[in-house]
Enzyme design. Structure first.
Site, PDB file in Angstrom:
ATOM      1  N   CYS A 205     -35.015  82.745 127.111  1.00 46.89           N
ATOM      2  CA  CYS A 205     -35.526  81.525 127.736  1.00 46.89           C
ATOM      3  C   CYS A 205     -36.866  81.835 128.407  1.00 46.89           C
ATOM      4  O   CYS A 205     -37.022  81.769 129.622  1.00 46.89           O
ATOM      5  CB  CYS A 205     -34.511  80.986 128.747  1.00 46.89           C
ATOM      6  SG  CYS A 205     -34.870  79.292 129.233  1.00 46.89           S
TER       7      CYS A 205
ATOM      8  N   CYS B 290     -34.425  78.932 121.698  1.00 45.63           N
ATOM      9  CA  CYS B 290     -33.186  78.163 121.924  1.00 45.63           C
ATOM     10  C   CYS B 290     -32.160  78.403 120.815  1.00 45.63           C
ATOM     11  O   CYS B 290     -30.954  78.395 121.068  1.00 45.63           O
ATOM     12  CB  CYS B 290     -33.501  76.677 122.031  1.00 45.63           C
ATOM     13  SG  CYS B 290     -34.600  76.308 123.409  1.00 45.63           S
TER      14      CYS B 290
ATOM     15  N   CYS C 204     -26.906  73.418 127.370  1.00 40.35           N
ATOM     16  CA  CYS C 204     -28.237  73.244 127.971  1.00 40.35           C
ATOM     17  C   CYS C 204     -28.675  71.778 127.948  1.00 40.35           C
ATOM     18  O   CYS C 204     -28.885  71.188 126.878  1.00 40.35           O
ATOM     19  CB  CYS C 204     -29.244  74.120 127.233  1.00 40.35           C
ATOM     20  SG  CYS C 204     -30.898  73.961 127.924  1.00 40.35           S
TER      21      CYS C 204
ATOM     22  N   GLU D  88     -35.853  96.937 141.533  1.00 35.48           N
ATOM     23  CA  GLU D  88     -36.091  95.516 141.832  1.00 35.48           C
ATOM     24  C   GLU D  88     -37.459  95.299 142.474  1.00 35.48           C
ATOM     25  O   GLU D  88     -38.162  94.353 142.143  1.00 35.48           O
ATOM     26  CB  GLU D  88     -35.006  94.983 142.779  1.00 35.48           C
ATOM     27  CG  GLU D  88     -33.653  94.785 142.114  1.00 35.48           C
ATOM     28  CD  GLU D  88     -33.703  93.711 141.035  1.00 35.48           C
ATOM     29  OE1 GLU D  88     -34.318  92.664 141.271  1.00 35.48           O
ATOM     30  OE2 GLU D  88     -33.151  93.946 139.949  1.00 35.48           O
TER      31      GLU D  88
HETATM   32 FE1  SF4 Z   1     -33.467  78.076 127.719  1.00 35.66          FE
HETATM   33 FE2  SF4 Z   1     -31.819  76.032 127.252  1.00 35.66          FE
HETATM   34 FE3  SF4 Z   1     -33.328  76.962 125.304  1.00 35.66          FE
HETATM   35 FE4  SF4 Z   1     -31.298  78.421 126.251  1.00 35.66          FE
HETATM   36  S1  SF4 Z   1     -31.178  76.483 125.159  1.00 35.66           S
HETATM   37  S2  SF4 Z   1     -33.371  79.150 125.763  1.00 35.66           S
HETATM   38  S3  SF4 Z   1     -31.356  77.887 128.411  1.00 35.66           S
HETATM   39  S4  SF4 Z   1     -34.050  76.012 127.177  1.00 35.66           S
END
Ligand code: SF4
Length: 338
Positions: A194, A201, A210, A39
């Site tokens: 993301c 997405c 989302c 980490e």
């Molecule tokens: Fe990010 Fe929302 Fe796209 Fe998923 S859907 S990659 S959480 S912006």
């Protein structure tokens, strides 16, 4: 918290098991020493770079006791090239604190009291090693959750960060859920899907939940107004070389850039450098442009044969001994040790 978001943890867990990262050198570890080391190394550093350092560190310091017993110079020498050297100094101080208290504490609250362990790192260690039901919230996870929840507030404000943290804690799996896999899932989602630019997405396991995606606002979130101001600095490096090949190194002060590392004497101008050189012939070497988070640093190295000119505080170091010294990456490169 909207009812629909109860599906977040199960969707993330399912995806992490199928598509998350399982092959990292620290994957699956429940040992606080290994989790903590990974980490700290991963803060501001890419996984690809961390792998080799992580392996070398564990080879040399197989336990927190071995790390605590080492000298700070040895730790800095192994850390050289990873940057953000305050991490190495805190690593050493933290190892000593853990040994002194007789072992690792088990809660994020106690872990956070140790040197160099921030809240998100404390929560990561507690979740991975002790199953504590607290969310991490590093930069990647802030971005994921700000988009998921269409969190409008400016994340430069610590009050906004606290509110996002409460929302993050409300998303963790129910009692008995798999906190290590969930925590790894949050990290993996931020790293693989993301991403800051062009998030994928269409491949996102939580896309149905989302809010930013539903509202077409992915590109504008998260909001963070504070931009880091960069500055530029120029310095001259004097590489004094003795007839036997030894070079003169100085240790940097314990605070500031390259704190505690060993470098060539540094001057603010060519005129200062010439004065220190006392008429010695200077061989100009290619200039070095070194980018730090807040600083573009231009270094002009000059090499000269030492013939008795007065030297600043420091010591002669012969080539074979250089590996025992924490040297900053540009100096290693200059000396062809990188
Ligand atoms: Fe990010 Fe929302 Fe796209 Fe998923 S859907 S990659 S959480 S912006």
């Amino acid at each position: 918290m909207p009812e629909a978001l109860k599906a977040f943890a199960p969707l993330l867990l399912d995806w992490q098991r199928r598509a998350g990262r399982h092959e990292l050198p620290w994957s699956g570890s429940r040992d606080p020493y290994r989790v903590w080391l990974s980490e700290i190394m991963l803060q501001q550093t890419q996984v690809a770079t961390v792998r080799a350092y992580y392996r070398r560190f564990l080879e040399r310091f197989g336990s927190v006791e071995a790390l605590a017993a080492a000298s700070l110079d040895e730790v800095l020498a192994l850390w050289a090239g990873l940057g953000y050297y305050s991490r190495a100094r805190n690593l050493h101080a933290c190892a000593q604190a853990v040994v002194q208290r007789g072992g690792w504490p088990c809660s994020s609250a106690e872990l956070e009291a140790l040197p160099g362990i921030g809240r998100s790192t404390a929560c990561a260690i507690a979740a991975f090693c002790f199953g504590e039901r607290r969310s991490i919230l590093d930069g990647n996870v802030r971005r994921v959750l700000a988009r998921l929840l269409a969190f409008e507030e400016d994340l430069a404000s610590s009050a906004a960060q606290r509110r996002l943290w409460s929302l993050a804690d409300a998303l963790v799996p129910e009692q008995g859920g798999d906190m290590p896999a969930y925590t790894q899932g949050l990290m993996d989602l931020g790293a693989l899907v993301c991403t800051p630019r062009q998030p994928r997405c269409e491949a996102c396991p939580v896309q149905p939940l989302c809010a930013a995606q539903a509202q077409g606002r992915v590109a504008e979130l998260p909001r963070a107004s504070r931009k880091l101001k960069r500055s530029r600095r120029e310095n001259w490096w004097l590489w004094w070389q003795r007839a036997d090949g030894a070079l003169w190194l100085q240790q940097r002060p314990p605070r500031g850039v390259w704190a505690g590392l060993w470098t060539l004497p540094l001057y603010n101008s060519e005129a200062e450098l010439q004065q220190a050189g006392q008429g010695a012939a200077m061989e100009p070497l290619p200039r070095i442009e070194h980018a730090l988070t807040h600083l573009d640093w231009v270094l002009h190295p000059r090499r000269a044969a030492w013939q008795g000119a007065p030297l600043p505080e420091g010591r002669w170091v012969v080539a074979e001994e250089l590996v025992q010294y924490g040297l900053p990456a540009p100096l290693k490169k200059l000396l062809d040790l990188a």
